[in-house]
Design a protein around this motif. Structure first.
Motif, mmCIF file in Angstrom:
data_model
loop_
_atom_site.group_PDB
_atom_site.id
_atom_site.type_symbol
_atom_site.label_atom_id
_atom_site.label_comp_id
_atom_site.label_asym_id
_atom_site.label_seq_id
_atom_site.Cartn_x
_atom_site.Cartn_y
_atom_site.Cartn_z
ATOM 1 N N ARG A 310 0.812 -1.215 0.000
ATOM 2 C CA ARG A 310 0.000 0.000 0.000
ATOM 3 C C ARG A 310 0.851 1.272 0.000
ATOM 4 N N GLY A 311 2.100 1.162 0.430
ATOM 5 C CA GLY A 311 2.953 2.335 0.479
ATOM 6 C C GLY A 311 3.837 2.499 -0.744
ATOM 7 N N LEU A 312 3.536 1.803 -1.830
ATOM 8 C CA LEU A 312 4.359 1.867 -3.034
ATOM 9 C C LEU A 312 4.439 3.298 -3.557
ATOM 10 N N VAL A 313 5.689 3.773 -3.763
ATOM 11 C CA VAL A 313 5.922 5.146 -4.197
ATOM 12 C C VAL A 313 6.345 5.210 -5.666
ATOM 13 N N ALA A 314 7.137 4.252 -6.103
ATOM 14 C CA ALA A 314 7.646 4.277 -7.478
ATOM 15 C C ALA A 314 7.631 2.876 -8.059
ATOM 16 N N LEU A 315 7.172 2.761 -9.296
ATOM 17 C CA LEU A 315 7.122 1.472 -9.993
ATOM 18 C C LEU A 315 7.571 1.654 -11.433
ATOM 19 N N ARG A 316 8.555 0.863 -11.838
ATOM 20 C CA ARG A 316 9.021 0.832 -13.228
ATOM 21 C C ARG A 316 8.697 -0.547 -13.791
ATOM 22 N N MET A 317 7.949 -0.579 -14.889
ATOM 23 C CA MET A 317 7.663 -1.836 -15.562
ATOM 24 C C MET A 317 7.871 -1.678 -17.072
ATOM 25 N N VAL A 318 9.025 -1.102 -17.407
ATOM 26 C CA VAL A 318 9.395 -0.873 -18.802
ATOM 27 C C VAL A 318 9.482 -2.206 -19.543
ATOM 28 N N GLY A 319 8.875 -2.252 -20.716
ATOM 29 C CA GLY A 319 8.990 -3.436 -21.554
ATOM 30 C C GLY A 319 8.182 -4.625 -21.089
ATOM 31 N N CYS A 320 7.266 -4.450 -20.142
ATOM 32 C CA CYS A 320 6.387 -5.548 -19.715
ATOM 33 C C CYS A 320 5.197 -5.586 -20.672
ATOM 34 N N PHE A 321 5.402 -6.221 -21.822
ATOM 35 C CA PHE A 321 4.437 -6.076 -22.906
ATOM 36 C C PHE A 321 3.154 -6.868 -22.692
ATOM 37 N N LYS A 322 3.063 -7.654 -21.596
ATOM 38 C CA LYS A 322 1.817 -8.365 -21.307
ATOM 39 C C LYS A 322 0.863 -7.531 -20.458
ATOM 40 N N MET A 323 1.345 -6.416 -19.933
ATOM 41 C CA MET A 323 0.509 -5.571 -19.075
ATOM 42 C C MET A 323 -0.562 -4.871 -19.899
ATOM 43 N N TYR A 337 -0.260 6.137 -2.727
ATOM 44 C CA TYR A 337 0.842 7.080 -2.547
ATOM 45 C C TYR A 337 1.807 7.077 -3.727
ATOM 46 N N LEU A 338 1.414 6.464 -4.825
ATOM 47 C CA LEU A 338 2.302 6.342 -5.984
ATOM 48 C C LEU A 338 2.654 7.718 -6.546
ATOM 49 N N ARG A 339 3.971 7.997 -6.673
ATOM 50 C CA ARG A 339 4.438 9.281 -7.196
ATOM 51 C C ARG A 339 5.126 9.142 -8.565
ATOM 52 N N GLU A 340 5.727 7.999 -8.827
ATOM 53 C CA GLU A 340 6.465 7.811 -10.081
ATOM 54 C C GLU A 340 6.045 6.506 -10.748
ATOM 55 N N LEU A 341 5.773 6.596 -12.049
ATOM 56 C CA LEU A 341 5.361 5.411 -12.799
ATOM 57 C C LEU A 341 5.985 5.456 -14.188
ATOM 58 N N ASP A 342 6.617 4.356 -14.589
ATOM 59 C CA ASP A 342 7.203 4.239 -15.923
ATOM 60 C C ASP A 342 6.638 2.994 -16.591
ATOM 61 N N VAL A 343 5.819 3.203 -17.616
ATOM 62 C CA VAL A 343 5.200 2.095 -18.347
ATOM 63 C C VAL A 343 5.688 2.060 -19.793
ATOM 64 N N SER A 344 6.858 2.593 -20.041
ATOM 65 C CA SER A 344 7.396 2.635 -21.403
ATOM 66 C C SER A 344 7.440 1.231 -22.011
ATOM 67 N N THR A 368 6.017 8.278 -17.267
ATOM 68 C CA THR A 368 6.797 8.057 -18.482
ATOM 69 C C THR A 368 6.095 7.001 -19.307
ATOM 70 N N MET A 369 5.766 7.346 -20.565
ATOM 71 C CA MET A 369 5.020 6.450 -21.449
ATOM 72 C C MET A 369 5.679 6.388 -22.822
ATOM 73 N N ALA A 370 6.984 6.245 -22.875
ATOM 74 C CA ALA A 370 7.677 6.158 -24.158
ATOM 75 C C ALA A 370 7.347 4.829 -24.826
ATOM 76 N N CYS A 371 7.249 4.859 -26.160
ATOM 77 C CA CYS A 371 6.984 3.647 -26.948
ATOM 78 C C CYS A 371 5.665 2.976 -26.556
ATOM 79 N N CYS A 372 4.682 3.776 -26.173
ATOM 80 C CA CYS A 372 3.336 3.259 -25.875
ATOM 81 C C CYS A 372 2.453 3.545 -27.079
ATOM 82 N N SER A 373 2.485 2.636 -28.037
ATOM 83 C CA SER A 373 1.801 2.881 -29.314
ATOM 84 C C SER A 373 0.289 2.863 -29.197
ATOM 85 N N GLY A 374 -0.238 2.270 -28.126
ATOM 86 C CA GLY A 374 -1.687 2.198 -27.973
ATOM 87 C C GLY A 374 -2.299 3.409 -27.297
ATOM 88 N N ILE A 375 -1.482 4.338 -26.813
ATOM 89 C CA ILE A 375 -1.975 5.548 -26.148
ATOM 90 C C ILE A 375 -1.860 6.717 -27.118
#
Length: 420
Positions: A310-323, A337-344, A368-375
């Motif tokens: 529940r206290g997650l502040v930053a999550l990077r899941m770059v290249g997780c193409f199944k998400m 409390y999430l402040r940083e998210l990278d879903v490139s 960060t949403m680099a290389c997100c062709s569906g957005i």
């Protein structure tokens, strides 16, 4: 110019002259005028010689120096390090990045100090040709014998670091930070020395990224023995499996990097659910997680993080193409409390994801949403005014993102991407 500054500022404490054209004359002026100087950076200054440090050894200035940065000063020889040892008796921190000419002899004449931070970083792109194997176990043994107060050791990309070197590291009693990433001669044996060593109850941050010989048994020992560890980087340790992550269940980690490991969501569910069951009240909840390029992970992994962490502040899941958008829905529902998210590179995400993210702006401040062709650009732009940092593109993900076993994803249509 430097001479005028030094003459006019006799009480100077901090001086950064990196990447300048200074010569031995500048070091001579330092030895005359800077009686109180504590911090000096001469990084990537290649016009002075060993003689310049002879001035420091024989002059009246710089004897209170506690931090010295000599990164990239490959012109220095053993004589120069000997003069430094004689002229800077209070020295505690030595930074020697990109010193391809550094040898055992240079280190051996420098270990008269009880240094608290010894920072080495070798560039290994041309390791064999440039002789990066010059620093051996002999240097490490000498350094650690004479520097029992060492608290930080950054030895990334040092090919000469071996299990025997880590046996010497294990003798340190106050070590809190250790970075041995890209040290490819380190194995489970070396990690065993470390986890049984004097600093096992002190170490707070450990980076073993790209140590390709480390296996799950090392992670088991880390989890069982390093009881105060808060930050752990296991990225690109290619021999680690789901079992490694399961061993970390119930740990007190607040940041964990699992980039590019072959993981499945079941191991992460086990890990975070055990973290939730911790009985100790003074542990730190997991706040920063990197699961980039863990291509086997799906929405279920994010669901586990959002439910238990529940206290997650930053999550990077770059290249997780199944998400998919469902993963972001889980995240925005549970991680308040999430402040940083990278879903490139998460090419299955659509404009629906942006609607979920709007719910948590703030606290979400970086997306960060680099290389997100569906957005679409239009949908992404609506989120931009609501965050401090924003990045979006619909570029084709590069091959190193791991799609289709190294083949590029060429379609901008999410449905076509799903078929691929």
């Amino acid at each position: 110019m430097v001479q005028r500054i030094l003459e006019g500022c006799p009480c100077l404490l901090y001086l950064n002259l990196s990447c300048t054209l200074l010569t031995n004359k500048t070091l001579q002026e330092l030895s005359r005028n800077c009686l109180s100087l504590q911090y000096l950076s001469l990084a990537y200054c290649d016009r002075f010689t060993d003689e310049g440090f002879l001035y420091l050894a024989t002059g009246k200035g710089c004897h209170n120096l506690i931090h010295l940065n000599l990164s990239g000063c490959t012109q220095l020889t053993v004589a120069g390090f000997r003069y430094i040892s004689a002229g800077c008796p209070a020295l505690e921190e030595i930074v020697i990045n990109d010193m391809l000419t550094l040898s055992d002899s240079c280190v051996l004449v420098s270990v008269n100090h009880d240094v608290t931070a010894f920072i080495l970083h070798y560039v290994v792109h041309n390791a064999c040709a440039l002789g990066n194997y010059q620093l051996t176990d002999l240097s490490w043994n000498a350094l650690f014998r004479s520097s029992q107060g060492l608290r930080r050791l950054h030895a990334a990309e040092c090919p000469g670091m071996t299990d025997a070197s880590l046996k010497s590291v294990a003798s340190l009693q106050h070590l809190r930070y250790l970075n041995i990433s890209y040290c490819n001669r380190v194995t489970d044996v070396g990690v065993q020395y470390l986890t049984k060593g004097c600093s096992a109850n002190e170490l707070q941050e450990l980076n073993v990224s790209h140590c390709r010989h480390i296996t799950d048994i090392s992670v088991m020992r880390i989890a069982q023995r390093l009881c105060k560890l808060l930050h752990l980087n296991l990225s690109y340790c290619e021999r680690l499996t789901d079992s490694a992550v399961e061993w970390l269940g119930g740990s007190s980690l607040c940041s964990l990097d699992l980039s590019s490991l072959t993981l499945h969501h079941t191991s992460l569910i086990f890990f975070v659910s055990h973290n939730e069951q911790k009985l100790c009240k003074n542990v730190t909840d997991l706040e920063h997680v990197d699961i980039s390029h863990c291509v086997a992970l799906s929405d279920a992994a994010v669901r586990a993080f959002s439910f238990y962490c529940r206290g997650l502040v930053a999550l990077r899941m770059v290249g997780c193409f199944k998400m998919t958008d469902m993963a972001v829905q889980y995240l925005t529902s549970g991680s308040q409390y999430l402040r940083e998210l990278d879903v490139s590179g998460c090419v299955l995400l659509t404009d629906v994801t942006l609607r979920y993210l709007e719910r948590i702006c703030p606290p979400l401040s970086s997306i960060t949403m680099a290389c997100c062709s569906g957005i679409s650009r239009a949908a992404a732009s609506k989120l931009q005014p609501r965050v401090t940092y924003w990045e979006h593109s619909r570029d084709t993900p590069p091959y190193w993102f791991g799609y289709n076993m190294g083949h590029l994803v060429t379609s901008d249509d999410p449905s076509e991407v799903a078929k691929q």
